[in-house]
Design an enzyme around this catalytic site. Structure first.
Site, PDB file in Angstrom:
ATOM      1  N   GLU A  21       0.834  -1.204   0.000  1.00  0.00           N
ATOM      2  CA  GLU A  21       0.000   0.000   0.000  1.00  0.00           C
ATOM      3  C   GLU A  21       0.869   1.255   0.000  1.00  0.00           C
ATOM      4  OE1 GLU A  21      -3.587   0.379   2.556  1.00  0.00           O
ATOM      5  OE2 GLU A  21      -2.517   2.075   3.465  1.00  0.00           O
ATOM      6  N   THR A  53      -4.103   4.797  -1.433  1.00  0.00           N
ATOM      7  CA  THR A  53      -5.096   5.343  -0.513  1.00  0.00           C
ATOM      8  C   THR A  53      -5.829   6.519  -1.136  1.00  0.00           C
ATOM      9  OG1 THR A  53      -3.587   6.895   0.578  1.00  0.00           O
ATOM     10  CG2 THR A  53      -3.690   4.646   1.452  1.00  0.00           C
ATOM     11  N   ARG A 112     -15.679   2.906   4.230  1.00  0.00           N
ATOM     12  CA  ARG A 112     -16.616   3.903   4.738  1.00  0.00           C
ATOM     13  C   ARG A 112     -15.940   5.268   4.875  1.00  0.00           C
ATOM     14  NH1 ARG A 112     -18.908   4.475  10.859  1.00  0.00           N
ATOM     15  NH2 ARG A 112     -20.555   5.988  10.470  1.00  0.00           N
ATOM     16  N   GLY A 113     -14.765   5.313   5.485  1.00  0.00           N
ATOM     17  CA  GLY A 113     -14.094   6.586   5.730  1.00  0.00           C
ATOM     18  C   GLY A 113     -14.497   7.174   7.066  1.00  0.00           C
ATOM     19  N   TYR A 165     -12.009  -6.001  10.647  1.00  0.00           N
ATOM     20  CA  TYR A 165     -11.235  -5.656  11.838  1.00  0.00           C
ATOM     21  C   TYR A 165     -11.080  -6.891  12.715  1.00  0.00           C
ATOM     22  CZ  TYR A 165     -12.353  -1.011  10.186  1.00  0.00           C
ATOM     23  OH  TYR A 165     -12.476   0.110   9.400  1.00  0.00           O
ATOM     24  N   ASP A 183     -19.488  -6.837  14.726  1.00  0.00           N
ATOM     25  CA  ASP A 183     -19.135  -6.471  13.348  1.00  0.00           C
ATOM     26  C   ASP A 183     -19.647  -7.469  12.315  1.00  0.00           C
ATOM     27  OD1 ASP A 183     -17.789  -4.378  14.448  1.00  0.00           O
ATOM     28  OD2 ASP A 183     -15.774  -5.080  13.941  1.00  0.00           O
ATOM     29  N   LYS A 190     -21.808  -6.786   3.612  1.00  0.00           N
ATOM     30  CA  LYS A 190     -20.901  -6.270   2.583  1.00  0.00           C
ATOM     31  C   LYS A 190     -20.489  -7.375   1.611  1.00  0.00           C
ATOM     32  CE  LYS A 190     -17.845  -4.353   5.423  1.00  0.00           C
ATOM     33  NZ  LYS A 190     -16.664  -3.567   5.896  1.00  0.00           N
ATOM     34  N   GLN A 201      -7.702  -4.626   8.838  1.00  0.00           N
ATOM     35  CA  GLN A 201      -6.985  -3.575   9.555  1.00  0.00           C
ATOM     36  C   GLN A 201      -5.683  -4.173  10.083  1.00  0.00           C
ATOM     37  OE1 GLN A 201      -6.015  -0.681  10.465  1.00  0.00           O
ATOM     38  NE2 GLN A 201      -7.683   0.120  11.713  1.00  0.00           N
TER      39      GLN A 201
END
Length: 673
Positions: A21, A53, A112-113, A165, A183, A190, A201
């Site tokens: 990344e 990103t 989501r942000g 997560y 979660d 999703k 994460q």
């Protein structure tokens, strides 16, 4: 134009893979240096894909697309573009997806942000089309909304990834509220909406990850039985960075890992070495666990290459090629010389040294990463794509072999030291030429907390004195964060707490500072850092917001003849006006100020903290953006919002460096007299 899932499916049974990344650098020089780094890493490491990103809106989003284009089109890397959807209008999402498709990108990580702002902020600025007319319908509150929208608009054109997560998602910045079971329904939703792979994460607790993956594979819905689950791995670049990162992400640091890092926390180089050991052990453990599909790993590089290169080589994740020539030249070869008719060859360092296989053809410029056109002109205009006739006939050294390029990425030899020059000076106070300069996450301006958490910390200030009180409470430890700092004062800054309180009491709000230090041993528990038997030095500096009514007088003092030779300063306001001590220099040259340095046995002088014009300007833009983000916590027409916006437009951000580091009180006497 490959999909990630197609590439994974094509891997041989039992094969592992990895991805990297990157984030858009904050400066033009950082972007230029990242291009060379990406080229080197792509050849040395051979990732299955890379991710870029996303910064929502404005110049940050443009930089994300530019970096994605570089990876996808120029370097030929399968690229996955992150896309956050909250606080984004449908038109902005459509534009991002359209641009990605036009670039040939077929992979999107749907995120989501930041938590959604109040609906009153999604106004003309965010909900309108180019003509200012309101858009109907589509709003994105959760990542599943984005997944469904992409599938509805683009069918199966995009391969879509979603986040998970391993230790649970702490949406309200409350670790106690983290729960994987809480979660799971959302992750099922999703996945069933059209996600093709899951990326996690960062984490350091491998037992928690094992439980997480086992729970998903055995979930009663069957949604995760065969979907690729890619664990997110962050190399440990420094002690302070990993402490801050785990605090923000609520990732647990197991006691055994923390104790290993605590033992070397004063030495950045040893922290990185121990970090490589820790991450390599994690990867090796996960590789041995059974999986229904090839085992993958996603590395959050932070735009750095050395640590991740070591981890990948140690864990045998770098794919082999029959064309690899496993002999690395670590220093440029010394040319052959002739003495009395006999040839004496200069020596050069090798790792995995082997003689060149007999009969192998020496390559020429044609073995570069791309074909180059031979031209008749005496000079090339585009050297990456053109070669002169004389250049085309020169036999190339084995410089572009995988082994050699990997050695460079790991910092070996003179070429490696040059390539990884920014391995330690990075972050907010690093060198602005580094791709890693700036925030560690690369996601742009953010408060790094939810709206309820922000209000709980800072309340509803209604006056200038209320803002002053917030800064004072941060210094005294009554609150542990302000918008510009997610942590309280460290031991070093506590030594100048009295001076900082005095500055803030007069309405000069400090956001960064350090005391002067003259030759303290590197083993000192408060000021020491780096290898043993070294000596540490610091110039005192402070960065603060000053009301515009105080700035003219203060500027006059800083530029006076009795003061100007002792200090350097940089100052900017929200309107973009800029002044500095360099303004008076002939030729307008800008200075570079090393404000922390160390002398260690057998090493060059190390300068991990630098302040200069380009880095200050990049930070100033972000610092005033944080005022704007803070104001958005409150109602559109509220008294608090109006106050914060007024202050943002009024104050100057000023950084003052005192060069006489032998005078511990010199800076504070100047500011408080």
């Amino acid at each position: 134009m490959e999909k990630i899932t197609d590439k994974i499916a094509a891997l041989p049974v039992g094969t592992s893979y990895f991805s990297l990344e990157f984030f858009p650098p904050k400066t033009a020089m950082g972007s230029s240096n990242l291009r060379a780094r990406l080229d080197r890493m792509s050849r040395a490491l051979r990732p299955l894909f890379v991710t870029v990103t996303w910064g929502a809106g404005g110049s940050t989003a443009t930089k994300s697309l530019e970096l994605a284009e570089l990876c996808q089109r120029e370097l030929g890397l399968t690229t996955c573009l992150h896309l956050t959807c909250t606080n984004m209008s449908k038109s902005l999402v459509d534009k991002a997806l359209g641009d990605a498709k036009a670039l040939g990108i077929r992979n999107i990580l749907a995120l989501r942000g930041d938590p959604p702002r109040s609906g009153e902020y999604r106004d003309v600025d965010e909900k309108s089309g180019g003509d200012g007319s309101k858009e109907e319908g589509e709003e994105f509150e959760w990542a599943v909304d984005l997944v469904r929208y992409i599938r509805r608009q683009y069918g199966d054109y995009f391969c879509i990834g979603v986040a998970a997560y391993p230790e649970g998602h702490a949406d309200e910045s409350d670790p106690a509220g983290q729960s994987l079971e809480h979660d799971l329904p959302y992750l099922v939703e999703k996945t069933q909406a059209g996600a093709d792979f899951i990326m996690t994460q960062l984490f350091f607790d491998v037992e928690a990850y094992d439980s997480f993956e086992k729970r998903l594979r055995e979930h009663e819905s069957g949604a995760f039985r065969t979907i690729p689950i890619i664990p997110g791995i962050m190399p440990i670049q420094s002690y302070q960075m990993i402490k801050r990162t785990t605090k923000l992400s609520h990732a647990r640091l197991p006691p055994d890992i923390l104790s290993r890092l605590d033992a070397v926390k004063g030495d950045d180089e040893m922290v990185k070495k121990v970090g490589v050991d820790i991450l390599s052990e994690m990867v090796t453990h996960i590789k041995t666990e059974p999986s229904p599909c090839p085992r993958g790993f996603h590395f959050y590089t932070l735009n750095l290459e050395k640590a991740v290169s070591f981890i990948l080589e140690r864990t045998d994740l770098i794919p082999n090629s029959p064309l690899d020539y496993e002999s690395a030249i670590l220093d440029p070869p010394i040319p052959s010389i002739s003495l009395n008719g006999s040839s004496m060859n200069g020596s050069h360092s090798l790792i995995n040294s082997q003689k060149k296989p007999p009969g192998r053809r020496q390559s020429s410029v044609g073995s570069d990463p791309r074909n180059r056109v031979i031209i008749t002109a005496p000079q090339t205009t585009y050297p990456d794509f053109e070669a002169t006739a004389s250049e085309a006939g020169i036999l190339s050294e084995p410089i572009n072999t995988r082994a050699n390029t990997l050695a460079i990425s790991e910092g070996e030899g003179s070429l490696g030291r040059e390539a990884t020059w920014d391995d330690f000076p990075n972050g907010r106070w690093g060198d602005a030429r580094s791709p890693a300069y700036g925030e560690i996450d690369g996601y742009g301006v953010s408060l790094h907390m939810s709206i309820p958490s922000a209000i709980k910390l800072w309340g509803y200030p209604k006056s200038f004195s209320d803002i002053t009180t917030i800064f004072l409470k941060h210094i005294t430890g009554e609150i542990d964060a302000i918008p510009w700092s997610e942590e309280g004062l460290n031991e070093e800054t506590n030594t100048i707490k009295t001076q900082l309180l005095a500055l803030n009491q007069k309405g000069w709000w400090t956001v960064a500072s350090q005391p002067a230090v003259n030759g303290i041993r590197s083993s000192d528990p408060v000021f020491g850092w780096g290898p043993k038997n070294g000596f540490c030095f610091q110039k005192g500096f402070v960065e603060l917001f000053i009301p515009s009514s105080d700035w003219p007088t203060f500027h006059t003092r800083l530029t006076s003849s009795e003061i100007s030779e002792q200090i350097s300063f940089y100052a900017s306001n929200a309107a973009g006006d800029f002044l500095s001590s360099d303004s008076k220099m002939d030729g307008g040259e800008s200075s570079t100020n090393a404000v922390t340095w160390g002398a260690f046995p057998g090493k060059e002088i190390v300068t991990p903290t630098i302040i200069e014009e380009v880095s200050f300007k990049a930070w100033a833009e972000e610092a005033f953006g944080i005022w704007s983000e803070w104001s958005r916590v409150y109602g559109q027409r509220s008294e608090t919002k109006n106050l914060i916006e007024h202050i943002r437009d009024d104050v100057w951000l000023v950084n003052v460096i005192h060069h006489k580091y032998v005078e511990q009180e010199g800076l504070w006497e100047l500011l408080l007299s």
